[in-house]
Write an enzyme that holds these catalytic residues in place. Structure first.
Site, mmCIF file in Angstrom:
data_model
loop_
_atom_site.group_PDB
_atom_site.id
_atom_site.type_symbol
_atom_site.label_atom_id
_atom_site.label_comp_id
_atom_site.label_asym_id
_atom_site.label_seq_id
_atom_site.Cartn_x
_atom_site.Cartn_y
_atom_site.Cartn_z
ATOM 1 N N VAL A 1 0.837 -1.196 0.000
ATOM 2 C CA VAL A 1 0.000 0.000 0.000
ATOM 3 C C VAL A 1 0.875 1.251 0.000
ATOM 4 O O VAL A 1 1.814 1.360 0.789
ATOM 5 C CB VAL A 1 -0.917 0.026 1.251
ATOM 6 C CG1 VAL A 1 -1.778 1.276 1.269
ATOM 7 C CG2 VAL A 1 -1.772 -1.225 1.310
ATOM 8 N N CYS A 2 0.568 2.162 -0.892
ATOM 9 C CA CYS A 2 1.281 3.436 -0.958
ATOM 10 C C CYS A 2 0.433 4.490 -0.233
ATOM 11 O O CYS A 2 -0.510 5.035 -0.788
ATOM 12 C CB CYS A 2 1.506 3.846 -2.411
ATOM 13 S SG CYS A 2 2.433 5.380 -2.570
#
Length: 183
Positions: A111-112
């Site tokens: 996840v960014c």
């Protein structure tokens, strides 16, 4: 003198065990803070939390997000949280367990989200992360992608992006990648 302390400690342990109860495991500072964070959770109605290993393992849990607006409306996305004993000085490790066509989540579930990386501060908490994840589904960001293909489509042709998201959530292929149904 040193032996005296060891003898006292041993006597205290024996006294605690004499009541037939197992010795109480001391909680780390990270576990205490996490317990506080979880007890104060104020989840949006689109989110829920579960403890697959039981309530005794607070350091590993799952959050399910069911967006009710945006591109991902109607989908169900599960995130695993792995909390370090160094929490809150170290950000939790968060992975998306649901394969999703999203510019800020790669196909491996990474996840960014800035607050999980360079912008993490000990004053942030689990609630903040959950709101951040929820926000990714209402407003995906093509400017800081992990999935560059999805980001390019969102930026260059939003109508095709919507079609790809729907196809992926319904269970189908987007390009060469198969997505399981998550609606």
């Amino acid at each position: 003198m040193i032996k005296l302390f060891k003898v006292k400690e041993k006597q205290r342990e024996l006294a605690e065990n004499a009541n037939g109860k197992p010795p109480v495991k001391k909680q780390s500072a990270g576990e205490l803070r996490l317990h506080k964070d979880i007890s104060e959770l104020n989840l949006p109605k689109t989110c829920s939390i579960s403890f697959p290993n039981g309530k005794d393992d607070l350091m590993n849990f799952e959050v399910t997000i069911r967006p009710d607006e945006g591109y991902y409306t109607g989908g169900t996305f599960v995130f695993s949280f792995d909390i370090s004993p160094m929490y809150p000085h170290e950000a939790p490790k968060v992975k998306c367990k649901t394969k999703v066509y999203h510019p800020n989540i790669d196909l491996e579930g990474n996840v960014c989200l800035n607050i999980l990386r360079e912008d993490w501060k000990p004053v942030l908490n689990i609630n903040t992360i959950i709101y951040g994840l929820s926000h990714l589904f209402t407003e995906p960001n093509h400017e800081d992608p992990l999935n560059h293909d999805a980001a390019a489509v969102l930026r260059d042709n939003p109508k095709i992006f919507v079609s790809n998201v729907r196809r992926a959530m319904s269970g189908g292929y987007v390009g060469q990648t198969y997505f399981q149904r998550c609606m």
